[in-house]
Design a protein around this motif. Structure first.
Motif, PDB file in Angstrom:
ATOM      1  N   LEU A  87     -34.725  -9.731  -1.915  1.00 48.68           N
ATOM      2  CA  LEU A  87     -33.438 -10.390  -2.061  1.00 48.68           C
ATOM      3  C   LEU A  87     -33.654 -11.896  -2.169  1.00 48.68           C
ATOM      4  N   GLU A  88     -33.129 -12.497  -3.238  1.00 45.02           N
ATOM      5  CA  GLU A  88     -33.377 -13.906  -3.488  1.00 45.02           C
ATOM      6  C   GLU A  88     -32.445 -14.793  -2.660  1.00 45.02           C
ATOM      7  N   ALA A  89     -32.919 -16.007  -2.383  1.00 44.51           N
ATOM      8  CA  ALA A  89     -32.163 -16.948  -1.547  1.00 44.51           C
ATOM      9  C   ALA A  89     -31.196 -17.763  -2.399  1.00 44.51           C
ATOM     10  N   ARG A  90     -30.301 -17.073  -3.088  1.00 44.14           N
ATOM     11  CA  ARG A  90     -29.299 -17.769  -3.890  1.00 44.14           C
ATOM     12  C   ARG A  90     -28.207 -18.345  -2.996  1.00 44.14           C
ATOM     13  N   VAL A  91     -27.652 -19.473  -3.425  1.00 45.43           N
ATOM     14  CA  VAL A  91     -26.522 -20.079  -2.721  1.00 45.43           C
ATOM     15  C   VAL A  91     -25.341 -20.128  -3.680  1.00 45.43           C
ATOM     16  N   PRO A  92     -24.231 -19.453  -3.366  1.00 45.89           N
ATOM     17  CA  PRO A  92     -23.089 -19.475  -4.276  1.00 45.89           C
ATOM     18  C   PRO A  92     -22.439 -20.846  -4.322  1.00 45.89           C
ATOM     19  N   PRO A  93     -21.847 -21.232  -5.446  1.00 51.18           N
ATOM     20  CA  PRO A  93     -21.072 -22.472  -5.483  1.00 51.18           C
ATOM     21  C   PRO A  93     -19.922 -22.409  -4.489  1.00 51.18           C
ATOM     22  N   PRO A  94     -19.377 -23.575  -4.107  1.00 48.29           N
ATOM     23  CA  PRO A  94     -18.244 -23.584  -3.168  1.00 48.29           C
ATOM     24  C   PRO A  94     -17.114 -22.671  -3.636  1.00 48.29           C
ATOM     25  N   MET A  95     -16.433 -22.042  -2.670  1.00 45.10           N
ATOM     26  CA  MET A  95     -15.389 -21.082  -2.982  1.00 45.10           C
ATOM     27  C   MET A  95     -14.071 -21.509  -2.349  1.00 45.10           C
ATOM     28  N   GLN A  96     -12.987 -21.378  -3.131  1.00 41.89           N
ATOM     29  CA  GLN A  96     -11.652 -21.619  -2.617  1.00 41.89           C
ATOM     30  C   GLN A  96     -11.229 -20.434  -1.744  1.00 41.89           C
ATOM     31  N   VAL A  97     -10.629 -20.734  -0.616  1.00 37.02           N
ATOM     32  CA  VAL A  97     -10.273 -19.711   0.366  1.00 37.02           C
ATOM     33  C   VAL A  97      -8.753 -19.592   0.458  1.00 37.02           C
ATOM     34  N   ASN A  98      -8.280 -18.368   0.432  1.00 41.41           N
ATOM     35  CA  ASN A  98      -6.883 -18.063   0.709  1.00 41.41           C
ATOM     36  C   ASN A  98      -6.888 -16.927   1.722  1.00 41.41           C
ATOM     37  N   CYS A  99      -6.544 -17.215   2.962  1.00 38.61           N
ATOM     38  CA  CYS A  99      -6.687 -16.189   3.979  1.00 38.61           C
ATOM     39  C   CYS A  99      -5.472 -16.155   4.896  1.00 38.61           C
ATOM     40  N   GLY A 100      -5.306 -15.003   5.518  1.00 35.40           N
ATOM     41  CA  GLY A 100      -4.205 -14.776   6.421  1.00 35.40           C
ATOM     42  C   GLY A 100      -4.621 -13.795   7.491  1.00 35.40           C
ATOM     43  N   PRO A 101      -3.659 -13.212   8.194  1.00 34.82           N
ATOM     44  CA  PRO A 101      -3.995 -12.323   9.312  1.00 34.82           C
ATOM     45  C   PRO A 101      -4.622 -11.001   8.898  1.00 34.82           C
ATOM     46  N   VAL A 102      -4.416 -10.546   7.645  1.00 31.01           N
ATOM     47  CA  VAL A 102      -4.933  -9.224   7.265  1.00 31.01           C
ATOM     48  C   VAL A 102      -5.861  -9.251   6.053  1.00 31.01           C
ATOM     49  N   ALA A 103      -5.918 -10.362   5.316  1.00 25.83           N
ATOM     50  CA  ALA A 103      -6.706 -10.377   4.080  1.00 25.83           C
ATOM     51  C   ALA A 103      -7.203 -11.785   3.794  1.00 25.83           C
ATOM     52  N   MET A 104      -8.195 -11.854   2.896  1.00 28.71           N
ATOM     53  CA  MET A 104      -8.740 -13.134   2.468  1.00 28.71           C
ATOM     54  C   MET A 104      -9.260 -12.994   1.041  1.00 28.71           C
ATOM     55  N   SER A 105      -9.129 -14.067   0.248  1.00 32.33           N
ATOM     56  CA  SER A 105      -9.731 -14.101  -1.080  1.00 32.33           C
ATOM     57  C   SER A 105     -10.660 -15.304  -1.172  1.00 32.33           C
ATOM     58  N   LEU A 106     -11.773 -15.127  -1.884  1.00 29.29           N
ATOM     59  CA  LEU A 106     -12.736 -16.183  -2.155  1.00 29.29           C
ATOM     60  C   LEU A 106     -12.904 -16.277  -3.660  1.00 29.29           C
ATOM     61  N   THR A 107     -12.725 -17.468  -4.228  1.00 30.11           N
ATOM     62  CA  THR A 107     -12.814 -17.614  -5.684  1.00 30.11           C
ATOM     63  C   THR A 107     -13.556 -18.892  -6.055  1.00 30.11           C
ATOM     64  N   ASN A 108     -14.327 -18.816  -7.131  1.00 28.77           N
ATOM     65  CA  ASN A 108     -14.868 -19.996  -7.798  1.00 28.77           C
ATOM     66  C   ASN A 108     -14.937 -19.694  -9.287  1.00 28.77           C
ATOM     67  N   GLN A 109     -15.681 -20.499 -10.043  1.00 31.34           N
ATOM     68  CA  GLN A 109     -15.662 -20.360 -11.500  1.00 31.34           C
ATOM     69  C   GLN A 109     -16.318 -19.080 -11.998  1.00 31.34           C
ATOM     70  N   ILE A 110     -17.102 -18.407 -11.162  1.00 33.17           N
ATOM     71  CA  ILE A 110     -17.793 -17.198 -11.632  1.00 33.17           C
ATOM     72  C   ILE A 110     -17.467 -15.952 -10.818  1.00 33.17           C
ATOM     73  N   THR A 111     -16.862 -16.120  -9.639  1.00 31.89           N
ATOM     74  CA  THR A 111     -16.694 -14.993  -8.724  1.00 31.89           C
ATOM     75  C   THR A 111     -15.297 -14.967  -8.130  1.00 31.89           C
ATOM     76  N   THR A 112     -14.736 -13.753  -8.009  1.00 29.83           N
ATOM     77  CA  THR A 112     -13.493 -13.527  -7.284  1.00 29.83           C
ATOM     78  C   THR A 112     -13.704 -12.349  -6.349  1.00 29.83           C
ATOM     79  N   ILE A 113     -13.457 -12.565  -5.051  1.00 32.00           N
ATOM     80  CA  ILE A 113     -13.667 -11.523  -4.053  1.00 32.00           C
ATOM     81  C   ILE A 113     -12.387 -11.361  -3.242  1.00 32.00           C
TER      82      ILE A 113
END
Length: 239
Positions: free
Chosen positions: A204-230
């Protein structure tokens, strides 16, 4: 005078070393053959690096450069049962007694979409789910892939599969809107499969993802940047 034929020649003495020499040669050939067979078949024919294939990883995933470890602040609480060298993380600023950062807790990835660049092939969207993210106030986050998180993609004619096993931990900072990662510590393997054929398997490579915008609450959270949405679901409350 009668003619007498000459007496027969005496038998030629055998070389006392000939037969042992032949036997020794046969034994040596058998030993060499056995060594070759063992070298080919031992471990199922896999290389000596615990079954990892050689060659270069065909995936070029955008990331920021790894950084040196930063000092980890002393934790004020804990999430039980975290895997790996560290199983927690922290906010960049000390929280007040009434303002616990929403990023703290344990989350399960329900949807993971990422733009992955396959070298000499193109960039395609890969999707999957299943990894756990474990954050709290001690300064590191663990992303736990377990026995395997599968990301799948396609360019129409070719099917790709990218599998992550094990876990990776990061130092992280959260300013209330953005989370940034550093100091990766991977422990696992990654495998890239193309049309059912393993192109690559390595550590497993030691990659570091670019900074991610966070939208979170009591039951869910989203993480997004230019290449990834979780998209993640909370499975454990923050401390």
């Amino acid at each position: 005078m009668p003619f007498y034929p000459p007496p027969p020649a005496p038998p030629r003495p055998r070389n006392p070393l000939l037969i042992p020499g032949i036997i020794f040669g046969v034994v040596a050939l058998l030993l060499v053959g056995g060594v070759i067979v063992y070298a080919v078949t031992a471990g199922g024919g896999k290389p000596a690096d615990q079954g990892l294939t050689g060659g270069e990883n065909p995936v070029s995933a955008p990331s920021v450069a790894p950084t040196e470890d930063e000092p980890t602040p002393e934790p004020t609480g804990a999430l039980g049962g975290l895997p790996g060298p560290s199983g927690s993380a922290s906010a960049s600023a000390a929280p007040s007694a009434t303002a616990v950062p929403c990023i703290w807790g344990v989350f399960l990835e329900e949807q993971h979409a990422e733009q992955v660049t396959v070298i000499n092939t193109g960039t395609f969207q890969f999707t999957g789910n299943g990894a756990y993210h474990r954050y709290n106030e001690s300064g590191r986050v663990v992303i736990d892939y377990g026995d395997g998180m599968h990301l799948r993609g396609s360019n129409g004619s070719t099917q790709f599969e990218y599998i992550f096993e094990g876990f990776i931990s990061y130092q992280f900072k959260f300013d209330g809107r953005t989370v940034t990662y550093s100091s990766p510590r991977p422990d696992g393997t990654e495998t890239f499969i193309r049309n059912g054929h393993v192109d690559y398997k390595g550590k497993l490579e030691a990659r570091v993802p670019p900074p991610m915008q966070v939208n979170c609450g009591p039951v869910a959270m989203s993480l997004t940047n230019q290449i990834t949405t979780i998209q993640l679901k909370r499975t454990s409350k923050a401390p």
